[in-house]
Design an enzyme around this catalytic site. Structure first.
Site, PDB file in Angstrom:
ATOM      1  N   ARG A 180      48.824  -9.225 -15.684  1.00 43.45           N
ATOM      2  CA  ARG A 180      48.565  -7.817 -15.403  1.00 43.45           C
ATOM      3  C   ARG A 180      48.909  -7.434 -13.976  1.00 43.45           C
ATOM      4  O   ARG A 180      48.838  -6.262 -13.618  1.00 43.45           O
ATOM      5  CB  ARG A 180      47.072  -7.575 -15.585  1.00 43.45           C
ATOM      6  CG  ARG A 180      46.682  -6.725 -16.752  1.00 43.45           C
ATOM      7  CD  ARG A 180      45.176  -6.621 -16.674  1.00 43.45           C
ATOM      8  NE  ARG A 180      44.630  -5.618 -17.500  1.00 43.45           N
ATOM      9  CZ  ARG A 180      44.212  -5.813 -18.750  1.00 43.45           C
ATOM     10  NH1 ARG A 180      44.368  -6.972 -19.342  1.00 43.45           N
ATOM     11  NH2 ARG A 180      43.649  -4.831 -19.405  1.00 43.45           N
ATOM     12  N   ARG A 187      31.981  -0.963 -25.912  1.00 48.30           N
ATOM     13  CA  ARG A 187      32.186  -1.655 -24.636  1.00 48.30           C
ATOM     14  C   ARG A 187      31.678  -0.814 -23.475  1.00 48.30           C
ATOM     15  O   ARG A 187      31.846   0.399 -23.468  1.00 48.30           O
ATOM     16  CB  ARG A 187      33.684  -1.943 -24.451  1.00 48.30           C
ATOM     17  CG  ARG A 187      34.103  -3.246 -25.078  1.00 48.30           C
ATOM     18  CD  ARG A 187      35.587  -3.414 -25.173  1.00 48.30           C
ATOM     19  NE  ARG A 187      36.335  -3.155 -23.947  1.00 48.30           N
ATOM     20  CZ  ARG A 187      37.634  -3.352 -23.835  1.00 48.30           C
ATOM     21  NH1 ARG A 187      38.321  -3.818 -24.864  1.00 48.30           N
ATOM     22  NH2 ARG A 187      38.257  -3.100 -22.705  1.00 48.30           N
ATOM     23  N   ARG A 190      36.125   3.838 -29.632  1.00 46.83           N
ATOM     24  CA  ARG A 190      36.264   2.446 -30.096  1.00 46.83           C
ATOM     25  C   ARG A 190      34.925   1.776 -30.371  1.00 46.83           C
ATOM     26  O   ARG A 190      33.957   1.951 -29.641  1.00 46.83           O
ATOM     27  CB  ARG A 190      37.016   1.628 -29.065  1.00 46.83           C
ATOM     28  CG  ARG A 190      36.992   0.131 -29.402  1.00 46.83           C
ATOM     29  CD  ARG A 190      37.979  -0.664 -28.649  1.00 46.83           C
ATOM     30  NE  ARG A 190      38.030  -0.327 -27.255  1.00 46.83           N
ATOM     31  CZ  ARG A 190      39.023  -0.683 -26.463  1.00 46.83           C
ATOM     32  NH1 ARG A 190      40.028  -1.384 -26.946  1.00 46.83           N
ATOM     33  NH2 ARG A 190      39.028  -0.349 -25.193  1.00 46.83           N
ATOM     34  N   ARG A 229      40.872   2.577 -15.393  1.00 45.44           N
ATOM     35  CA  ARG A 229      41.659   1.455 -15.938  1.00 45.44           C
ATOM     36  C   ARG A 229      43.135   1.851 -16.082  1.00 45.44           C
ATOM     37  O   ARG A 229      44.035   1.047 -15.815  1.00 45.44           O
ATOM     38  CB  ARG A 229      41.087   1.019 -17.287  1.00 45.44           C
ATOM     39  CG  ARG A 229      39.796   0.227 -17.140  1.00 45.44           C
ATOM     40  CD  ARG A 229      38.927   0.268 -18.401  1.00 45.44           C
ATOM     41  NE  ARG A 229      39.605  -0.237 -19.565  1.00 45.44           N
ATOM     42  CZ  ARG A 229      39.225   0.013 -20.824  1.00 45.44           C
ATOM     43  NH1 ARG A 229      38.161   0.763 -21.051  1.00 45.44           N
ATOM     44  NH2 ARG A 229      39.878  -0.495 -21.833  1.00 45.44           N
ATOM     45  N   LYS A 241      46.866  -3.039 -28.392  1.00 43.97           N
ATOM     46  CA  LYS A 241      47.226  -4.455 -28.277  1.00 43.97           C
ATOM     47  C   LYS A 241      46.372  -5.320 -29.216  1.00 43.97           C
ATOM     48  O   LYS A 241      46.899  -6.105 -29.999  1.00 43.97           O
ATOM     49  CB  LYS A 241      47.045  -4.941 -26.822  1.00 43.97           C
ATOM     50  CG  LYS A 241      47.880  -4.174 -25.811  1.00 43.97           C
ATOM     51  CD  LYS A 241      47.702  -4.718 -24.398  1.00 43.97           C
ATOM     52  CE  LYS A 241      46.319  -4.476 -23.816  1.00 43.97           C
ATOM     53  NZ  LYS A 241      46.015  -3.059 -23.534  1.00 43.97           N
TER      54      LYS A 241
HETATM   55  P1  AP5 Z   1      42.759  -1.633 -29.265  1.00 42.66           P
HETATM   56  O1  AP5 Z   1      43.639  -2.353 -30.238  1.00 42.66           O
HETATM   57  O2  AP5 Z   1      41.384  -2.146 -29.036  1.00 42.66           O
HETATM   58  O3  AP5 Z   1      43.543  -1.432 -27.874  1.00 42.66           O
HETATM   59  P2  AP5 Z   1      43.869  -2.445 -26.702  1.00 42.66           P
HETATM   60  O4  AP5 Z   1      45.251  -2.130 -26.221  1.00 42.66           O
HETATM   61  O5  AP5 Z   1      43.589  -3.840 -27.122  1.00 42.66           O
HETATM   62  O6  AP5 Z   1      42.848  -1.903 -25.632  1.00 42.66           O
HETATM   63  P3  AP5 Z   1      41.899  -2.588 -24.562  1.00 42.66           P
HETATM   64  O7  AP5 Z   1      41.042  -1.481 -24.047  1.00 42.66           O
HETATM   65  O8  AP5 Z   1      41.215  -3.779 -25.116  1.00 42.66           O
HETATM   66  O9  AP5 Z   1      42.901  -2.978 -23.471  1.00 42.66           O
HETATM   67  P4  AP5 Z   1      42.564  -3.172 -21.977  1.00 42.66           P
HETATM   68  O10 AP5 Z   1      43.835  -3.677 -21.500  1.00 42.66           O
HETATM   69  O11 AP5 Z   1      42.012  -1.991 -21.290  1.00 42.66           O
HETATM   70  O12 AP5 Z   1      41.308  -4.155 -22.046  1.00 42.66           O
HETATM   71  P5  AP5 Z   1      41.179  -5.739 -22.000  1.00 42.66           P
HETATM   72  O13 AP5 Z   1      40.191  -6.128 -23.011  1.00 42.66           O
HETATM   73  O14 AP5 Z   1      42.491  -6.407 -21.970  1.00 42.66           O
HETATM   74  O15 AP5 Z   1      42.703  -0.103 -29.750  1.00 42.66           O
HETATM   75  C1  AP5 Z   1      41.930   0.850 -29.052  1.00 42.66           C
HETATM   76  C2  AP5 Z   1      41.305   1.859 -30.044  1.00 42.66           C
HETATM   77  O16 AP5 Z   1      42.341   2.610 -30.672  1.00 42.66           O
HETATM   78  C3  AP5 Z   1      40.526   1.183 -31.179  1.00 42.66           C
HETATM   79  O17 AP5 Z   1      39.405   1.949 -31.510  1.00 42.66           O
HETATM   80  C4  AP5 Z   1      41.539   1.144 -32.336  1.00 42.66           C
HETATM   81  O18 AP5 Z   1      40.883   1.173 -33.568  1.00 42.66           O
HETATM   82  C5  AP5 Z   1      42.360   2.392 -32.090  1.00 42.66           C
HETATM   83  N1  AP5 Z   1      43.779   2.227 -32.464  1.00 42.66           N
HETATM   84  C6  AP5 Z   1      44.544   1.099 -32.330  1.00 42.66           C
HETATM   85  N2  AP5 Z   1      45.789   1.304 -32.800  1.00 42.66           N
HETATM   86  C7  AP5 Z   1      45.816   2.602 -33.226  1.00 42.66           C
HETATM   87  C8  AP5 Z   1      46.843   3.429 -33.817  1.00 42.66           C
HETATM   88  N3  AP5 Z   1      48.094   2.959 -34.041  1.00 42.66           N
HETATM   89  N4  AP5 Z   1      46.527   4.709 -34.128  1.00 42.66           N
HETATM   90  C9  AP5 Z   1      45.278   5.195 -33.886  1.00 42.66           C
HETATM   91  N5  AP5 Z   1      44.264   4.473 -33.347  1.00 42.66           N
HETATM   92  C10 AP5 Z   1      44.536   3.193 -33.006  1.00 42.66           C
HETATM   93  O19 AP5 Z   1      40.548  -5.910 -20.529  1.00 42.66           O
HETATM   94  C11 AP5 Z   1      39.271  -5.461 -20.229  1.00 42.66           C
HETATM   95  C12 AP5 Z   1      38.918  -5.755 -18.788  1.00 42.66           C
HETATM   96  O20 AP5 Z   1      38.936  -7.178 -18.564  1.00 42.66           O
HETATM   97  C13 AP5 Z   1      39.881  -5.192 -17.728  1.00 42.66           C
HETATM   98  O21 AP5 Z   1      39.588  -3.857 -17.389  1.00 42.66           O
HETATM   99  C14 AP5 Z   1      39.635  -6.176 -16.570  1.00 42.66           C
HETATM  100  O22 AP5 Z   1      38.451  -5.880 -15.886  1.00 42.66           O
HETATM  101  C15 AP5 Z   1      39.468  -7.484 -17.282  1.00 42.66           C
HETATM  102  N6  AP5 Z   1      40.756  -8.201 -17.450  1.00 42.66           N
HETATM  103  C16 AP5 Z   1      41.391  -8.497 -18.622  1.00 42.66           C
HETATM  104  N7  AP5 Z   1      42.552  -9.121 -18.400  1.00 42.66           N
HETATM  105  C17 AP5 Z   1      42.675  -9.232 -17.053  1.00 42.66           C
HETATM  106  C18 AP5 Z   1      43.679  -9.781 -16.199  1.00 42.66           C
HETATM  107  N8  AP5 Z   1      44.803 -10.334 -16.688  1.00 42.66           N
HETATM  108  N9  AP5 Z   1      43.476  -9.718 -14.852  1.00 42.66           N
HETATM  109  C19 AP5 Z   1      42.359  -9.156 -14.343  1.00 42.66           C
HETATM  110  N10 AP5 Z   1      41.380  -8.628 -15.088  1.00 42.66           N
HETATM  111  C20 AP5 Z   1      41.535  -8.658 -16.442  1.00 42.66           C
END
Ligand code: AP5
Length: 222
Positions: free
Chosen positions: A94, A158, A129, A169, A18
């Site tokens: 979410r 992270r 990552r 997660r 994402k």
């Molecule tokens: P990356 O692009 O970083 O992936 P992402 O989908 O953004 O992953 P996140 O881990 O950030 O998503 P998440 O939903 O778990 O965390 P969030 O920050 O929202 O890519 C990942 C890796 O793969 C990178 O190293 C990248 O280089 C590589 N990659 C990317 N594309 C690729 C490809 N095509 N091929 C190969 N490699 C690739 O949330 C974190 C925490 O915050 C949650 O756990 C929760 O505690 C809290 N939180 C956030 N939002 C909410 C909500 N709405 N409600 C409640 N709690 C929330």
């Protein structure tokens, strides 16, 4: 309306890409990127009241309570730039309660993107990552190593990117995904995220251009 900018939601499991796609979408379409994960990490880093509350949930891979996240998103969506340039909501809603609170405010996206990636790939992506705290750019030790030694030296990982926490997660994601999708069922677009990021973006870009064209057409004929 004449000025009716794009409104996009992007979802998918942890590490489905994402954040990576959002970097590219923002460059091409100029939308305001609203990532609840990024907003929460900034609160944690700044040691705010929200950050202190959110930290224990995030570090153990659980969801932060709805009311905290929802208040944050509402505040951000109501700022002028999001209304003018359009928005790209990443990581929200979410849960069905979060989706419902946007519905109650009459806030709906034009399109709801889901990035699909198999589980075994997700774990590898998370565990490798790395983030650049200066630019916010996302790297990966093997897939996308940093361009220079200088960048490499400042990269951080992270606290929730261990295998154990990624599994937790992922489970939470799976528990909620159907209920959230149900809210947007008629505007869902699934994209295969298990391809090189440029390929994934090609499809995303084509999709968003189409949606944008349709909006312009609807505005001029309607
Ligand atoms: P990356 O692009 O970083 O992936 P992402 O989908 O953004 O992953 P996140 O881990 O950030 O998503 P998440 O939903 O778990 O965390 P969030 O920050 O929202 O890519 C990942 C890796 O793969 C990178 O190293 C990248 O280089 C590589 N990659 C990317 N594309 C690729 C490809 N095509 N091929 C190969 N490699 C690739 O949330 C974190 C925490 O915050 C949650 O756990 C929760 O505690 C809290 N939180 C956030 N939002 C909410 C909500 N709405 N409600 C409640 N709690 C929330």
């Amino acid at each position: 309306a004449i000025n009716d900018p794009l409104k996009v939601m992007i979802s998918g499991a942890p590490a489905s890409g994402k954040g990576t796609q959002c970097e590219m979408i923002v460059q091409k379409f100029g939308l305001v990127h609203i990532s609840t994960g990024d907003l929460l990490r900034a609160e944690v880093a700044a040691g705010t009241e929200i950050g202190i509350k959110a930290k224990e949930y995030m570090n153990t891979g659980r969801l932060v309570p709805d009311e905290i996240v929802t208040a944050m998103v509402r505040a951000r969506l109501s700022l002028e730039d999001a209304k003018e340039k359009g928005w790209l909501l990443d990581g929200y809603p979410r849960t069905s309660a979060q989706a419902q609170s946007l519905e109650d405010l009459g806030i709906r996206p034009d399109v709801y993107i889901v990035l699909e990636v198999p589980d075994e790939i997700l774990i590898n992506r998370c565990v490798g990552r790395q983030l650049d705290p200066m630019t916010g750019k996302i790297y990966h030790v093997r897939n996308f190593p940093p361009e220079t030694e200088e960048i490499k030296a400042r990269l951080v990982t992270r606290a929730d990117d261990t295998e154990e926490k990624v599994i937790s997660r992922l489970e939470i994601y799976k528990r909620n995904v159907e209920a959230v999708l149900a809210t947007y069922v008629n505007i869902v677009k699934k994209i295969d995220g298990n391809r090189p990021k440029e390929k994934v973006f090609e499809e995303t870009k084509t999709l968003l251009s189409q949606v944008q064209d349709e909006k312009v057409k609807a505005a001029t004929t309607g």
